[in-house]
Design an enzyme around this catalytic site. Structure first.
Site, mmCIF file in Angstrom:
data_model
loop_
_atom_site.group_PDB
_atom_site.id
_atom_site.type_symbol
_atom_site.label_atom_id
_atom_site.label_comp_id
_atom_site.label_asym_id
_atom_site.label_seq_id
_atom_site.Cartn_x
_atom_site.Cartn_y
_atom_site.Cartn_z
ATOM 1 N N GLY A 12 0.823 -1.205 0.000
ATOM 2 C CA GLY A 12 0.000 0.000 0.000
ATOM 3 C C GLY A 12 0.855 1.252 0.000
ATOM 4 N N ASP A 13 0.209 2.394 -0.255
ATOM 5 C CA ASP A 13 0.880 3.706 -0.243
ATOM 6 C C ASP A 13 2.004 3.806 -1.272
ATOM 7 O OD1 ASP A 13 -0.803 4.367 1.865
ATOM 8 O OD2 ASP A 13 0.631 3.671 3.367
ATOM 9 N N LYS A 16 -0.294 5.320 -5.639
ATOM 10 C CA LYS A 16 -1.344 4.992 -6.613
ATOM 11 C C LYS A 16 -2.157 6.219 -6.989
ATOM 12 C CE LYS A 16 -2.997 2.006 -3.702
ATOM 13 N NZ LYS A 16 -1.959 2.046 -2.657
ATOM 14 N N ASN A 38 -10.154 3.169 4.512
ATOM 15 C CA ASN A 38 -8.817 2.815 5.010
ATOM 16 C C ASN A 38 -7.762 3.337 4.040
ATOM 17 O OD1 ASN A 38 -9.768 0.962 3.117
ATOM 18 N ND2 ASN A 38 -8.805 -0.822 4.047
ATOM 19 N N ALA A 39 -8.152 3.539 2.776
ATOM 20 C CA ALA A 39 -7.239 4.062 1.762
ATOM 21 C C ALA A 39 -6.997 5.552 1.988
ATOM 22 C CB ALA A 39 -7.831 3.848 0.371
ATOM 23 N N HIS A 41 -5.204 8.279 -0.604
ATOM 24 C CA HIS A 41 -4.488 8.473 -1.870
ATOM 25 C C HIS A 41 -4.188 9.964 -2.048
ATOM 26 C CE1 HIS A 41 -6.262 4.459 -3.550
ATOM 27 N NE2 HIS A 41 -5.549 4.306 -2.459
ATOM 28 N N THR A 42 -2.912 10.277 -2.080
ATOM 29 C CA THR A 42 -2.509 11.681 -2.120
ATOM 30 C C THR A 42 -2.298 12.154 -3.546
ATOM 31 O OG1 THR A 42 -1.256 11.152 -0.130
ATOM 32 C CG2 THR A 42 -0.887 13.340 -1.094
ATOM 33 N N THR A 129 -6.445 0.370 10.349
ATOM 34 C CA THR A 129 -6.630 1.818 10.285
ATOM 35 C C THR A 129 -7.769 2.256 11.211
ATOM 36 O OG1 THR A 129 -8.206 1.577 8.485
ATOM 37 C CG2 THR A 129 -5.887 1.897 7.865
ATOM 38 N N GLN A 223 -4.983 -0.108 -1.282
ATOM 39 C CA GLN A 223 -4.049 -0.969 -0.559
ATOM 40 C C GLN A 223 -3.002 -1.547 -1.536
ATOM 41 O OE1 GLN A 223 -7.723 -1.619 0.346
ATOM 42 N NE2 GLN A 223 -7.236 0.204 1.487
ATOM 43 N N THR A 298 -3.750 8.357 5.902
ATOM 44 C CA THR A 298 -5.044 8.184 6.551
ATOM 45 C C THR A 298 -4.925 8.336 8.059
ATOM 46 O OG1 THR A 298 -5.889 6.782 4.796
ATOM 47 C CG2 THR A 298 -6.936 6.505 6.931
ATOM 48 N N VAL A 412 9.305 11.300 -9.700
ATOM 49 C CA VAL A 412 10.431 11.880 -8.951
ATOM 50 C C VAL A 412 9.984 13.004 -8.001
ATOM 51 C CG1 VAL A 412 12.234 11.247 -10.602
ATOM 52 C CG2 VAL A 412 10.947 13.376 -10.934
HETATM 53 P P1 GDP Z 1 -1.311 5.712 -2.298
HETATM 54 O O1 GDP Z 1 -2.085 5.264 -1.105
HETATM 55 O O2 GDP Z 1 -0.726 4.567 -3.048
HETATM 56 O O3 GDP Z 1 -2.080 6.631 -3.191
HETATM 57 O O4 GDP Z 1 -0.068 6.542 -1.734
HETATM 58 P P2 GDP Z 1 -0.101 7.632 -0.539
HETATM 59 O O5 GDP Z 1 -0.679 8.872 -1.049
HETATM 60 O O6 GDP Z 1 -0.665 7.048 0.697
HETATM 61 O O7 GDP Z 1 1.451 7.761 -0.236
HETATM 62 C C1 GDP Z 1 2.354 8.129 -1.227
HETATM 63 C C2 GDP Z 1 3.095 9.364 -0.716
HETATM 64 O O8 GDP Z 1 4.180 9.612 -1.570
HETATM 65 C C3 GDP Z 1 2.245 10.627 -0.766
HETATM 66 O O9 GDP Z 1 2.688 11.495 0.239
HETATM 67 C C4 GDP Z 1 2.561 11.201 -2.153
HETATM 68 O O10 GDP Z 1 2.339 12.588 -2.216
HETATM 69 C C5 GDP Z 1 4.011 10.870 -2.240
HETATM 70 N N1 GDP Z 1 4.547 10.624 -3.579
HETATM 71 C C6 GDP Z 1 4.056 9.887 -4.587
HETATM 72 N N2 GDP Z 1 4.965 9.780 -5.572
HETATM 73 C C7 GDP Z 1 6.051 10.466 -5.152
HETATM 74 C C8 GDP Z 1 7.330 10.698 -5.704
HETATM 75 O O11 GDP Z 1 7.685 10.229 -6.785
HETATM 76 N N3 GDP Z 1 8.208 11.448 -4.979
HETATM 77 C C9 GDP Z 1 7.859 11.974 -3.765
HETATM 78 N N4 GDP Z 1 8.762 12.721 -3.152
HETATM 79 N N5 GDP Z 1 6.678 11.771 -3.223
HETATM 80 C C10 GDP Z 1 5.792 10.999 -3.893
HETATM 81 P P1 IMO Z 2 -3.786 2.788 0.424
HETATM 82 O O1 IMO Z 2 -4.930 2.575 -0.534
HETATM 83 C C1 IMO Z 2 -1.303 1.144 3.585
HETATM 84 C C2 IMO Z 2 -3.182 -1.671 6.326
HETATM 85 C C3 IMO Z 2 -3.326 -1.248 7.770
HETATM 86 C C4 IMO Z 2 -3.207 -2.594 8.456
HETATM 87 C C5 IMO Z 2 -3.947 -3.520 7.511
HETATM 88 C C6 IMO Z 2 -5.392 -3.764 7.877
HETATM 89 O O2 IMO Z 2 -3.647 4.187 0.887
HETATM 90 O O3 IMO Z 2 -2.534 2.188 -0.101
HETATM 91 P P2 IMO Z 2 -7.599 -2.295 7.715
HETATM 92 O O4 IMO Z 2 -7.949 -0.980 8.329
HETATM 93 O O5 IMO Z 2 -7.699 -2.317 6.229
HETATM 94 O O6 IMO Z 2 -8.342 -3.443 8.330
HETATM 95 O O7 IMO Z 2 -6.055 -2.523 8.107
HETATM 96 O O8 IMO Z 2 -3.900 -2.905 6.233
HETATM 97 N N1 IMO Z 2 -3.776 -0.751 5.327
HETATM 98 C C7 IMO Z 2 -3.059 0.050 4.556
HETATM 99 N N2 IMO Z 2 -1.722 0.271 4.514
HETATM 100 N N3 IMO Z 2 -2.114 1.741 2.690
HETATM 101 C C8 IMO Z 2 -3.437 1.497 2.688
HETATM 102 O O9 IMO Z 2 -4.250 1.975 1.735
HETATM 103 C C9 IMO Z 2 -3.969 0.657 3.672
HETATM 104 N N4 IMO Z 2 -5.204 0.225 3.973
HETATM 105 C C10 IMO Z 2 -5.071 -0.637 4.975
HETATM 106 O O10 IMO Z 2 -2.288 -0.380 8.145
HETATM 107 O O11 IMO Z 2 -1.854 -3.013 8.473
HETATM 108 MG MG MG Z 3 -2.140 5.577 0.942
#
Ligand code: GDP
Ligand code: IMO
Ligand code: MG
Length: 422
Positions: A12-13, A16, A38-39, A41-42, A129, A223, A298, A412
């Site tokens: 996750g994170d 995406k 729970n997601a 997405h930034t 979460t 995730q 989150t 980047v």
């Molecule tokens: P997602 O859940 O997969 O959408 O990812 P998140 O948003 O939870 O976490 C990704 C983090 O990395 C966020 O803070 C984004 O703004 C940041 N991010 C994504 N791509 C890049 C990158 O290439 N470089 C940097 N510095 N930050 C990034």
């Molecule tokens: P995005 O879409 C990272 C993790 C939680 C925990 C496990 C179960 O932003 O990538 P839950 O609340 O789903 O029952 O938690 O899954 N988890 C994530 N980790 N990114 C996420 O979503 C997540 N959604 C759930 O931290 O370990």
């Molecule tokens: Mg995320």
């Protein structure tokens, strides 16, 4: 016209949301098909940061259609909050958001049960979460869940809710937790229902009409592969199918209408919550946290960090059918002289081909590393692949080669324009 399923190839994170936002420029429809709020997405665009939880990241692009599919679990009150939050930022949310009437509801008693169960697990907690995701999917599978279709019919909803609240309260009280109030939940849910009503449709019919019309779809995975209920590091997983197959079941779009699967992976690895993480490493954790990076979108929790793990991404490529790869956060490694990449696992002195299925054996695996030269220079200004330092190019290509897929995007920076299309 290509319909693309975008999945997280790690825990996750992976970035995406950022990649979805970038790709939405050329797509017509963005679909969420599993998970819930729970997601996180930034997306950073126009100097503003948005964190989307339930609403597809395509919402930030005017004229694009967003769909929350049947496989999503949604908390109606929190969804209304997210819609209103976006509107307050000047983002239009109207006909451009459709929500499946088959989506299951996350209710306050699910959140209360999530918390009570985690507390009862003590040291064995999952580190959820706290959004009630597990208990909501649990009710869905047990065939006792409430759906958006129920919420659209107040009398039916209230009748079913009364039964569910009674059962949930018995469970909560047995666990020493506070009971929830039927009246409060009923009132808040029915108020949210009226705000959601204009968006609620049979999304399967909508998506099939769109397929016929040749619209291009992007499925926004939530995730990541190793949080998948079947293929992840069970029981340290979420409660939905986060892998590519989930896009079909969670939307009603048949699998053969998916043209490609794009795996998003960070140039290193992160995980939030408990569970095995073979390449976890203090050096890279300290480096990234020192830069103020890798805090949960989150929950704000500090993410655990480690080296890139090609054993797991190779498995992710297999289980998702990843044919295209986006590597994000390459800039996170800009200051390193050398970078480790895990290319194998050893368990009791023997190489293993895939991550062991049980967390005990996975936890006992020792990563086998190769070292690649770093580039030790900023990359966040680079606008083309050729502009990246030679070692950064080689590193990204090596990760794609080890994983098995075509590298098509390198990111980047967090901003929309810090995205390199190969
Ligand atoms: P997602 O859940 O997969 O959408 O990812 P998140 O948003 O939870 O976490 C990704 C983090 O990395 C966020 O803070 C984004 O703004 C940041 N991010 C994504 N791509 C890049 C990158 O290439 N470089 C940097 N510095 N930050 C990034
Ligand atoms: P995005 O879409 C990272 C993790 C939680 C925990 C496990 C179960 O932003 O990538 P839950 O609340 O789903 O029952 O938690 O899954 N988890 C994530 N980790 N990114 C996420 O979503 C997540 N959604 C759930 O931290 O370990
Ligand atoms: Mg995320």
């Amino acid at each position: 016209m290509a319909n693309t399923v975008l999945v997280g190839a790690q825990w996750g994170d992976e970035g995406k949301g950022k990649i979805i936002d970038f790709l939405t420029e050329t797509a017509d429809i963005v679909v969420r098909s599993q998970g819930g709020n729970n997601a996180g997405h930034t997306v950073i665009t126009g100097g503003k940061k948005y964190v989307l939880h339930l609403i597809p990241s395509g919402i930030l692009r005017p004229g694009k259609q967003c769909v929350i599919g049947n496989g999503v679990v949604l908390d109606p009150v929190s969804l209304v909050g997210e819609i209103e939050g976006l509107r307050a930022e000047g983002i239009a949310v109207g006909d451009n958001l459709l929500i499946s009437d088959c989506a299951h509801l996350v209710m306050p008693y699910h959140r209360a049960l999530d918390a009570a169960k985690e507390l009862a697990k003590g040291k064995l907690k999952i580190g959820t979460t706290g959004r009630g995701i597990g208990p909501a999917y649990g009710d869905k599978v047990a065939r006792t869940g409430l759906r958006l279709a129920d919420l659209m019919q107040p009398a039916i909803f209230s009748e079913k809710l009364a039964v569910r609240v009674e059962e949930a309260n018995a469970q909560l009280q047995a666990m020493g937790a506070e009971p929830v109030s039927f009246q409060e939940i009923n009132d808040a849910s029915l108020a949210a229902a009226e705000k959601l009503r204009p968006h609620v449709v049979n999304t399967v019919l909508y998506l099939h009409k769109a397929l016929k019309a040749g619209k291009e779809m992007l499925f926004e995975g939530a995730q990541g592969t190793f949080l998948d209920i079947d293929h992840g590091t069970y029981p340290y997983v979420t409660s939905s199918n986060t892998t590519a197959g989930g896009a079909a079941t969670g939307s009603g779009v048949p699998p053969h209408r998916v043209d490609c699967v794009l795996g998003v992976m960070k140039a290193y690895t992160t995980r939030v919550g408990e569970g095995p993480f073979p390449t976890e490493n203090a050096q890279i954790s300290d480096l990234l946290h020192g830069m103020g990076r890798e805090y949960g979108a989150t929950t704000g929790r500090e993410r655990r960090c480690g080296w890139f793990d090609a054993v797991s991404t190779r498995f992710a490529a297999m289980v998702n059918g990843i044919d295209q790869i986006a590597i994000t956060n390459l800039d996170g490694l800009d200051t390193l002289e050398t970078i480790k990449v895990c290319v194998g696992y050893k368990l009791d002195g023997q190489e293993v081909e895939v991550p062991p299925s049980d967390y005990q054996r996975l936890s006992a695996c020792e990563p086998v590393y190769i070292e690649l030269p770093g580039w030790n220079t900023p990359t966040d200004h680079c606008k083309s692949f050729a502009e990246l330092p030679q070692n950064a190019q080689s590193y990204a290509l090596k990760l794609a080669e080890l994983t098995g897929g075509k590298l098509i995007i390198v990111s980047v920076g967090a901003h929309r324009d810090q995205t390199i299309l190969l």
